[in-house]
Write a protein that holds these residues in place. Structure first.
Motif, PDB file in Angstrom:
ATOM      1  N   ALA A  27      -5.827   4.437   0.452  1.00 61.55           N
ATOM      2  CA  ALA A  27      -5.872   4.192  -0.987  1.00 61.55           C
ATOM      3  C   ALA A  27      -7.144   4.769  -1.614  1.00 61.55           C
ATOM      4  O   ALA A  27      -7.097   5.345  -2.714  1.00 61.55           O
ATOM      5  CB  ALA A  27      -5.762   2.701  -1.275  1.00 61.55           C
ATOM      6  N   ARG A  45      -2.601  -0.511  -5.739  1.00 56.91           N
ATOM      7  CA  ARG A  45      -2.385  -1.006  -4.371  1.00 56.91           C
ATOM      8  C   ARG A  45      -3.392  -2.101  -4.043  1.00 56.91           C
ATOM      9  O   ARG A  45      -3.044  -3.144  -3.474  1.00 56.91           O
ATOM     10  CB  ARG A  45      -2.514   0.129  -3.356  1.00 56.91           C
ATOM     11  CG  ARG A  45      -1.475   1.204  -3.499  1.00 56.91           C
ATOM     12  CD  ARG A  45      -1.751   2.350  -2.535  1.00 56.91           C
ATOM     13  NE  ARG A  45      -1.426   3.617  -3.185  1.00 56.91           N
ATOM     14  CZ  ARG A  45      -1.757   4.795  -2.723  1.00 56.91           C
ATOM     15  NH1 ARG A  45      -2.448   4.913  -1.595  1.00 56.91           N
ATOM     16  NH2 ARG A  45      -1.427   5.891  -3.374  1.00 56.91           N
ATOM     17  N   ARG A  49      -2.600  -5.302  -6.014  1.00 60.57           N
ATOM     18  CA  ARG A  49      -1.443  -5.987  -5.411  1.00 60.57           C
ATOM     19  C   ARG A  49      -1.849  -6.703  -4.119  1.00 60.57           C
ATOM     20  O   ARG A  49      -1.435  -7.833  -3.877  1.00 60.57           O
ATOM     21  CB  ARG A  49      -0.326  -4.987  -5.123  1.00 60.57           C
ATOM     22  CG  ARG A  49       0.390  -4.497  -6.368  1.00 60.57           C
ATOM     23  CD  ARG A  49       1.304  -3.312  -6.082  1.00 60.57           C
ATOM     24  NE  ARG A  49       2.087  -3.453  -4.870  1.00 60.57           N
ATOM     25  CZ  ARG A  49       3.403  -3.630  -4.818  1.00 60.57           C
ATOM     26  NH1 ARG A  49       4.097  -3.676  -5.937  1.00 60.57           N
ATOM     27  NH2 ARG A  49       4.023  -3.723  -3.665  1.00 60.57           N
ATOM     28  N   TYR A  50      -2.668  -6.041  -3.313  1.00 62.97           N
ATOM     29  CA  TYR A  50      -3.100  -6.654  -2.058  1.00 62.97           C
ATOM     30  C   TYR A  50      -3.957  -7.889  -2.312  1.00 62.97           C
ATOM     31  O   TYR A  50      -3.733  -8.948  -1.714  1.00 62.97           O
ATOM     32  CB  TYR A  50      -3.865  -5.644  -1.207  1.00 62.97           C
ATOM     33  CG  TYR A  50      -4.387  -6.234   0.077  1.00 62.97           C
ATOM     34  CD1 TYR A  50      -3.508  -6.627   1.092  1.00 62.97           C
ATOM     35  CD2 TYR A  50      -5.743  -6.422   0.284  1.00 62.97           C
ATOM     36  CE1 TYR A  50      -3.983  -7.180   2.273  1.00 62.97           C
ATOM     37  CE2 TYR A  50      -6.221  -6.972   1.467  1.00 62.97           C
ATOM     38  CZ  TYR A  50      -5.342  -7.349   2.447  1.00 62.97           C
ATOM     39  OH  TYR A  50      -5.813  -7.906   3.613  1.00 62.97           O
ATOM     40  N   TYR A  75      -5.232   1.199   5.679  1.00 65.13           N
ATOM     41  CA  TYR A  75      -4.597   1.073   4.364  1.00 65.13           C
ATOM     42  C   TYR A  75      -5.639   1.269   3.256  1.00 65.13           C
ATOM     43  O   TYR A  75      -5.388   1.943   2.260  1.00 65.13           O
ATOM     44  CB  TYR A  75      -3.934  -0.296   4.206  1.00 65.13           C
ATOM     45  CG  TYR A  75      -2.682  -0.471   5.017  1.00 65.13           C
ATOM     46  CD1 TYR A  75      -1.464   0.048   4.588  1.00 65.13           C
ATOM     47  CD2 TYR A  75      -2.705  -1.165   6.221  1.00 65.13           C
ATOM     48  CE1 TYR A  75      -0.303  -0.125   5.329  1.00 65.13           C
ATOM     49  CE2 TYR A  75      -1.559  -1.339   6.976  1.00 65.13           C
ATOM     50  CZ  TYR A  75      -0.361  -0.817   6.527  1.00 65.13           C
ATOM     51  OH  TYR A  75       0.784  -0.993   7.269  1.00 65.13           O
ATOM     52  N   PHE A  78       0.812  -1.216   0.000  1.00 65.25           N
ATOM     53  CA  PHE A  78       0.000   0.000   0.000  1.00 65.25           C
ATOM     54  C   PHE A  78       0.850   1.273   0.000  1.00 65.25           C
ATOM     55  O   PHE A  78       0.396   2.328   0.444  1.00 65.25           O
ATOM     56  CB  PHE A  78      -0.958   0.001   1.198  1.00 65.25           C
ATOM     57  CG  PHE A  78      -2.171  -0.853   0.981  1.00 65.25           C
ATOM     58  CD1 PHE A  78      -3.291  -0.351   0.342  1.00 65.25           C
ATOM     59  CD2 PHE A  78      -2.196  -2.167   1.422  1.00 65.25           C
ATOM     60  CE1 PHE A  78      -4.411  -1.139   0.141  1.00 65.25           C
ATOM     61  CE2 PHE A  78      -3.312  -2.962   1.227  1.00 65.25           C
ATOM     62  CZ  PHE A  78      -4.430  -2.452   0.586  1.00 65.25           C
ATOM     63  N   SER A  79       2.046   1.175  -0.542  1.00 65.62           N
ATOM     64  CA  SER A  79       2.927   2.339  -0.596  1.00 65.62           C
ATOM     65  C   SER A  79       2.256   3.492  -1.339  1.00 65.62           C
ATOM     66  O   SER A  79       1.728   3.301  -2.437  1.00 65.62           O
ATOM     67  CB  SER A  79       4.231   1.987  -1.305  1.00 65.62           C
ATOM     68  OG  SER A  79       4.988   3.153  -1.540  1.00 65.62           O
TER      69      SER A  79
END
Length: 193
Positions: free
Chosen positions: A130, A71, A74-75, A126, A62-63
């Motif tokens: 986002a 994000r 990717r998660y 997170y 979550f960069s």
């Protein structure tokens, strides 16, 4: 703590005894009670330790340097791939350990419930970050990004619980599209065209 976490996640909090934890950890029961007053106290510590292990990965996934919708992709891929790998090893979809243990003990053990509640709030943050970034970048439209993030978080946790109940990893495979629907990505992109 690793032994307790593994046993609680794979089986259940209720069926995980102090004796089983000590046996798995190769520790004597007296040593257990030297460090922890109760199974509840150990469970809370084990859940926190598990979260602390996962936090660096969550920070990376979550960069804020990554596009907000990426994000989420990717998660969801990360969780799917990890649960699929665990299914190969143990034969079952284990789901989210915090949801599994939390839903079991929420009315019985306030120490564990409060620990899980704090961890789930951290995970939710997170999602909130986002979603706020996606709104700021006009990738989605939401008058209340926190409510939108909570809706997505709840939907995802429910899907993970359903995957565990049905032992079906396929329920998680297409969640990225469900997430886009919940977030309203299609509508936002159509409006911008």
């Amino acid at each position: 703590m690793d032994a307790a976490m593994d046993l609680m996640w794979r089986n259940s909090y209720g069926t995980t005894s102090v004796d089983a934890i000590c046996e798995r950890a190769g520790a004597k029961k007296g040593s257990f009670y030297y460090f922890f007053k109760s199974k509840s106290e150990l469970a809370a510590a084990a859940l926190e330790a598990d979260w602390n292990k996962k936090k660096a990965e969550m920070d990376s996934i979550f960069s804020p340097t990554l596009p907000p919708l990426e994000r989420f992709d990717r998660y969801f891929d990360f969780v799917h791939d990890n649960l699929a790998e665990l299914q190969k090893k143990c034969g079952s979809i284990l789901g989210c350990p915090f949801i599994s243990v939390g839903s079991e003990v929420s009315t019985q053990d306030q120490v564990v419930r409060e620990t899980i509640d704090r961890i789930m709030d951290r995970k939710l943050n997170y999602f909130i970050s986002a979603v706020r970034d996606a709104v700021a970048e006009k990738l989605i439209d939401s008058p209340d990004p926190v409510a939108k993030a909570k809706a997505l978080f709840s939907c995802y946790q429910g899907t993970i619980a359903q995957a565990r109940i049905q032992n079906d990893i396929e329920l998680l495979r297409d969640f990225k599209q469900v997430a886009k629907d919940v977030l309203g990505v299609k509508r936002a992109q159509a409006v911008s065209r």
